[in-house]
Design a protein around this motif. Structure first.
Motif, PDB file in Angstrom:
ATOM      1  N   UNK B  40      56.052  39.060  32.872  1.00  0.00           N
ATOM      2  CA  UNK B  40      55.744  38.853  34.035  1.00  0.00           C
ATOM      3  C   UNK B  40      56.222  37.276  34.359  1.00  0.00           C
ATOM      4  N   UNK B 167      45.530  36.452  34.294  1.00  0.00           N
ATOM      5  CA  UNK B 167      45.801  37.146  35.376  1.00  0.00           C
ATOM      6  C   UNK B 167      46.348  36.222  36.415  1.00  0.00           C
ATOM      7  N   UNK B 168      44.863  35.207  37.056  1.00  0.00           N
ATOM      8  CA  UNK B 168      45.858  34.686  37.767  1.00  0.00           C
ATOM      9  C   UNK B 168      46.838  33.472  38.120  1.00  0.00           C
ATOM     10  N   UNK B 170      49.064  33.993  36.248  1.00  0.00           N
ATOM     11  CA  UNK B 170      50.440  34.488  35.926  1.00  0.00           C
ATOM     12  C   UNK B 170      51.364  35.001  37.257  1.00  0.00           C
ATOM     13  N   UNK B 171      49.797  35.449  37.965  1.00  0.00           N
ATOM     14  CA  UNK B 171      50.488  35.541  39.418  1.00  0.00           C
ATOM     15  C   UNK B 171      51.170  35.203  39.778  1.00  0.00           C
ATOM     16  N   UNK B 172      50.285  33.754  40.477  1.00  0.00           N
ATOM     17  CA  UNK B 172      50.361  32.359  41.094  1.00  0.00           C
ATOM     18  C   UNK B 172      49.892  30.934  40.740  1.00  0.00           C
ATOM     19  N   UNK B 174      50.445  28.454  41.371  1.00  0.00           N
ATOM     20  CA  UNK B 174      50.019  26.929  42.318  1.00  0.00           C
ATOM     21  C   UNK B 174      48.517  27.686  43.297  1.00  0.00           C
ATOM     22  N   UNK B 175      49.171  28.666  43.926  1.00  0.00           N
ATOM     23  CA  UNK B 175      47.459  28.856  44.511  1.00  0.00           C
ATOM     24  C   UNK B 175      45.629  28.300  43.510  1.00  0.00           C
ATOM     25  N   UNK B 228      48.248  45.619  37.173  1.00  0.00           N
ATOM     26  CA  UNK B 228      48.570  45.231  36.244  1.00  0.00           C
ATOM     27  C   UNK B 228      47.255  45.548  34.826  1.00  0.00           C
TER      28      UNK B 228
END
Lengths: 238, 283
Positions: B40, B167-168, B170-172, B174-175, B228
């Motif tokens: 991912x 998870x956080x 990998x997904x985003x 910057x956020x 996920x």
């Protein structure tokens, strides 16, 4: 009450300054629009406000309560997210990260918060759906719900309506106006869309060769404001 | 059928076969867990690059007549992983090109060294088994086996403990960073875990085929599942199943372990593609 105040701020990345001489303040309850040409440094400014980038010069003063995770952020979508296998609930829950410190799993309170925010954004019915199968508008609302899990007082949005169809754009603006009025959340938004500025903004910061900061009314009569409206294909504000 | 079972039971008597299966399952588990994140994050090929680095280092270790190469190979690979994942985010040479350079460089250097300094009588056999991992999983020393087990358990524990953070990030990224997460630390952790897993998995599949362990289970699971957690669990199941079957088949049929597993994975991938299509049509 002033939430964020910037004094003689210059922003940039990799040692390059993109925008400089920025002076403005964001007050609680504001609907604050950041306008300017492509490449003028709007996203860089937002990243600097979020402390993702260090300021090149000058300083940013933030109200104390914002320092421990009161800021919500809606970034532009990245290519990675387009085909990411994650359910809506998983994504919204990840907005609760900030308050967790090193605890590895989510508490019941955080799960409840995620439910509430999904309800608010109208994506509750989609909570088990896969993010990549949703429409653009739905995806933005999921990301907004995630941002709300982190935000108590202020939301920073980077072009929240880019790529949305007119219906979804309308919906998005409606949701933001409601959050601003009802929940008293400060909205700070980068937008190319003149509608956002004309219909919703209280104050505008324009970045470019000439910078402007002030109320919407003054902005629309200023040089950068007229230019902005002109570039959007509209008439000057009468 | 009976014949096959008898033969299997006969092989199971040998401790080295049981060890190979146990180590194989553990390696399969951790490589598939991390594989989801790597695929991912667009780092599918990092496994390939790292395994070539590990190959080069193995060659140097062998040339220097070291008894256990793992103790040298592991730290060198970890350092390369950290450096590679860092350049991925910086300008200059992009991650893609850096990976290609390191991977080819290490491979060439390793082979050259093996050629110049080789002590063994069967050079091409040695090279082949390092590249394709023919029998090394069956010939692990006891010490290496315990090291493998301990490292896999540690990697799996880290993954479970930091599941939500991973998870956080990998997904985003910057956020997550805007929320005050130490994303640099988690990226570093992912890099270290990746390197460890790659070095372990090389025992199973060899340095050319190790990417199969990382990529196929994750990609197959993504064809069918949309969350996920489901993808992670499913890729772990696929991976363990594939490795168990692969090792057993290779023992029974005398085929090389790594390529047997890889071919099995390819089969599984197509099955899951079909399942994904069916699922899409039903909805």
């Amino acid at each position: 009450m002033i939430q964020i105040r910037c004094r003689d701020l210059s922003v940039g990345y990799d040692g390059k300054t993109v925008a400089s001489g920025l002076n403005f303040e964001i007050c609680s309850g504001d609907y604050f629009c950041i306008a300017g040409q492509n490449g003028s440094g709007k996203t860089t400014l937002m990243k600097t406000l979020l402390r993702l980038l260090p300021p090149v010069k000058g300083n940013i003063l933030t109200e104390k309560s914002l320092n421990d995770g009161g800021i919500g952020y809606l970034p532009q979508q990245t290519p990675v997210q387009k085909d990411f296998p994650a359910s809506v609930r998983e994504i919204v829950l990840s907005g609760c990260q900030g308050m967790r410190g090193l605890r590895p799993f989510y508490s019941r309170i955080e799960k409840a918060l995620a439910e509430v925010n999904m309800e608010k954004m109208g994506v509750h019915g989609l909570s088990e759906r896969c993010y990549r199968e949703l429409s653009g508008g739905q995806q933005q609302r999921v990301l907004l719900a995630r941002a709300l899990c982190a935000a108590k007082k202020i939301l920073l949005l980077d072009e929240p309506v880019s790529g949305l169809d007119p219906g979804a754009t309308e919906e998005m603006y409606g949701l933001l106006a409601e959050l601003n009025k009802k929940d008293d959340i400060t909205i700070v938004m980068i937008s190319h869309d003149r509608r956002a500025v004309l219909d919703y903004a209280d104050r505008v910061l324009h970045i470019g060769s000439v910078c402007f900061f002030g109320t919407k009314e003054k902005y629309l009569q200023s040089g950068p404001g007229r230019e902005f409206l002109y570039s959007q294909g509209g008439k000057a504000y009468e | 059928m009976n014949e096959i079972i008898e033969k299997l039971l006969f092989y199971m008597e040998y401790p080295f076969v049981r060890h190979a299966l146990a180590v194989g399952v553990m390696i399969a588990l951790c490589s598939s867990l991390l594989g989801v994140t790597l695929v991912l994050k667009r780092f599918s090929f990092i496994g390939d690059g790292l395994s070539h680095v590990a190959f080069g280092t193995t060659a140097i270790a062998a040339a220097a007549n070291m008894t256990s190469s793992l103790t040298v190979v592991l730290p060198v690979t970890v350092v390369s992983a950290v450096l590679l994942l860092r350049t991925g985010r910086r300008a200059g040479i992009n991650g893609d090109a850096a990976l290609a350079m390191v991977s080819v460089g290490a491979l060439a250097g390793g082979y050259l060294l093996m050629n110049l300094l080789s002590a063994g009588p069967n050079l091409s056999g040695d090279v082949c088994s390092t590249l394709f991992g023919s029998v090394s999983i069956l010939t692990l020393t006891e010490r290496d086996m315990y090291l493998c087990m301990a490292l896999s358990v540690a990697a799996i524990a880290m993954f479970l403990l930091f599941y939500n953070k991973i998870f956080a990030v990998t997904f985003d990224e910057n956020f997550a960073r805007a929320l005050g997460e130490k994303t640099d630390f988690y990226n570093f952790m992912i890099a270290v875990m990746t390197a460890v897993i790659i070095v372990l998995a090389m025992n199973l599949a060899g340095s050319l085929l190790v990417s199969a362990l990382v990529v196929f289970p994750a990609i197959s699971a993504m064809r069918v599942f949309g969350s996920f957690r489901a993808v992670t669990v499913c890729s772990a199941v696929i991976s363990v199943f594939g490795v168990l079957c692969g090792i057993l088949v290779s023992i029974l049929a005398g085929t090389p372990v790594g390529s047997t597993i890889a071919v099995l994975y390819i089969g599984i991938f197509f099955v899951f593609c079909g399942l994904g299509k069916l699922k899409g049509r039903r909805e």
